[in-house]
Write a protein that holds these residues in place. Sequence first.
Motif, short mmCIF file in Angstrom:
data_model
loop_
_atom_site.label_atom_id
_atom_site.label_comp_id
_atom_site.label_asym_id
_atom_site.label_seq_id
_atom_site.Cartn_x
_atom_site.Cartn_y
_atom_site.Cartn_z
N GLN A 196 55.17 49.71 55.39
CA GLN A 196 54.55 51.02 55.15
C GLN A 196 53.29 50.92 54.30
O GLN A 196 52.67 51.93 53.98
N GLN A 197 52.93 49.69 53.93
CA GLN A 197 51.70 49.50 53.17
C GLN A 197 50.50 49.54 54.10
O GLN A 197 50.60 49.28 55.29
N SER A 198 49.36 49.88 53.55
CA SER A 198 48.10 49.91 54.29
C SER A 198 46.98 49.60 53.31
O SER A 198 47.19 49.57 52.09
N TRP A 199 45.79 49.40 53.84
CA TRP A 199 44.67 49.10 52.94
C TRP A 199 44.41 50.28 52.00
O TRP A 199 44.04 50.09 50.84
N SER A 200 44.64 51.50 52.47
CA SER A 200 44.41 52.66 51.62
C SER A 200 45.38 52.68 50.44
O SER A 200 45.11 53.33 49.42
N ARG A 201 46.51 51.98 50.56
CA ARG A 201 47.45 51.89 49.44
C ARG A 201 47.18 50.63 48.62
O ARG A 201 47.50 50.61 47.42
N PHE A 202 46.63 49.61 49.24
CA PHE A 202 46.31 48.39 48.50
C PHE A 202 45.09 48.58 47.60
O PHE A 202 45.10 48.19 46.43
N ALA A 203 44.01 49.16 48.15
CA ALA A 203 42.73 49.19 47.46
C ALA A 203 42.80 49.82 46.06
O ALA A 203 42.26 49.23 45.10
N PRO A 204 43.43 50.99 45.89
CA PRO A 204 43.46 51.57 44.54
C PRO A 204 44.25 50.75 43.53
O PRO A 204 43.98 50.81 42.33
N VAL A 205 45.24 49.99 44.00
CA VAL A 205 46.03 49.14 43.11
C VAL A 205 45.27 47.87 42.74
O VAL A 205 45.35 47.38 41.61
N LEU A 206 44.50 47.35 43.68
CA LEU A 206 43.72 46.13 43.42
C LEU A 206 42.53 46.40 42.51
O LEU A 206 42.17 45.55 41.69
N ALA A 207 41.91 47.58 42.65
CA ALA A 207 40.64 47.84 41.98
C ALA A 207 40.66 47.64 40.47
O ALA A 207 39.81 46.91 39.93
N PRO A 208 41.58 48.25 39.72
CA PRO A 208 41.53 48.07 38.27
C PRO A 208 41.80 46.64 37.83
O PRO A 208 41.26 46.19 36.81
N LYS A 209 42.61 45.93 38.58
CA LYS A 209 42.91 44.54 38.22
C LYS A 209 41.77 43.60 38.63
O LYS A 209 41.22 42.86 37.80
N ILE A 210 41.40 43.63 39.90
CA ILE A 210 40.45 42.65 40.43
C ILE A 210 39.01 43.02 40.09
O ILE A 210 38.28 42.23 39.48
N ASN A 211 38.58 44.23 40.48
CA ASN A 211 37.21 44.64 40.15
C ASN A 211 37.04 44.75 38.64
O ASN A 211 35.98 44.40 38.09
N GLY A 212 38.07 45.26 37.98
CA GLY A 212 37.98 45.44 36.54
C GLY A 212 37.79 44.13 35.80
O GLY A 212 36.92 44.02 34.93
N VAL A 213 38.60 43.13 36.11
CA VAL A 213 38.48 41.86 35.38
C VAL A 213 37.16 41.17 35.69
O VAL A 213 36.56 40.52 34.84
N TRP A 214 36.68 41.32 36.92
CA TRP A 214 35.39 40.72 37.27
C TRP A 214 34.26 41.37 36.47
O TRP A 214 33.38 40.68 35.95
N ASN A 215 34.29 42.70 36.37
CA ASN A 215 33.26 43.39 35.61
C ASN A 215 33.27 42.96 34.15
O ASN A 215 32.21 42.70 33.55
N LEU A 216 34.44 42.88 33.56
CA LEU A 216 34.55 42.46 32.16
C LEU A 216 34.09 41.02 31.98
O LEU A 216 33.42 40.68 30.99
N HIS A 217 34.44 40.18 32.92
CA HIS A 217 34.01 38.78 32.88
C HIS A 217 32.50 38.68 32.90
O HIS A 217 31.89 37.97 32.08
N GLN A 218 31.87 39.39 33.83
CA GLN A 218 30.41 39.32 33.97
C GLN A 218 29.71 39.86 32.72
O GLN A 218 28.71 39.28 32.26
#
Length: 206
Positions: free
Chosen positions: A105-127
């Motif tokens: 029952q998972q889809s990209w629309s359910r994955f993306a919001p969960v990934l964003a704070p972890k993946i995009n967030g850590v990359w932004n802080l790293h940079q």
Amino acid sequence: NTKSIRNDRSYLITGGLGSLGLMLAEWLVNQGAGAIILLARRAPNAEQQNYLDQLINKNIIRVTQVDVADTDKLTTLWSDITLELPPLAGIFHLAGMLDDAPLLQQSWSRFAPVLAPKINGVWNLHQLTLGLSLDYFIVFSSIASVVGSAGQANYAFANGYLDGFMTQRRSNGLPGLALNWGPWRVGMAADLGQRFSEWGLELLDS
């Protein structure tokens, strides 16, 4: 080597208004941190503000409304953070969210919001901190990335990324630590206590 929390430095917490973020802020205050920056997507509610008011009497605390996954907005605010407060010495990345469902029952629309704070967030802080001499760069990961968790494929993936990213930072000579927490009695996992109990996992106390 363990470095002490310093009274002439600032420490940043993402997910800063969550239960764990506020607990960490209080701990930093008690350790003598010079200033604490709480990043959150929303303004504090009355209960959170009351908690913060008690801490502010002891320390400098700034609440900044920004989504850590929003590169442009975070970059815009970064100069204010770094110019107006003591030098940044520590990052504590707690931001996260859940959207549980069986894998079929998972889809990209359910994955993306969960990934964003972890993946995009850590990359932004790293940079944004590459030019700084940090004592700490700590991410709150999850046991889900180690042993899995039913209905949490998206969350397990996001935290697995954090684990690998911290390994990469250390290989580059930068501070980096991922803490694979089990479920807490407060925060996002609090409502899932029965499920974890059935698996033999006890909830962590604050």
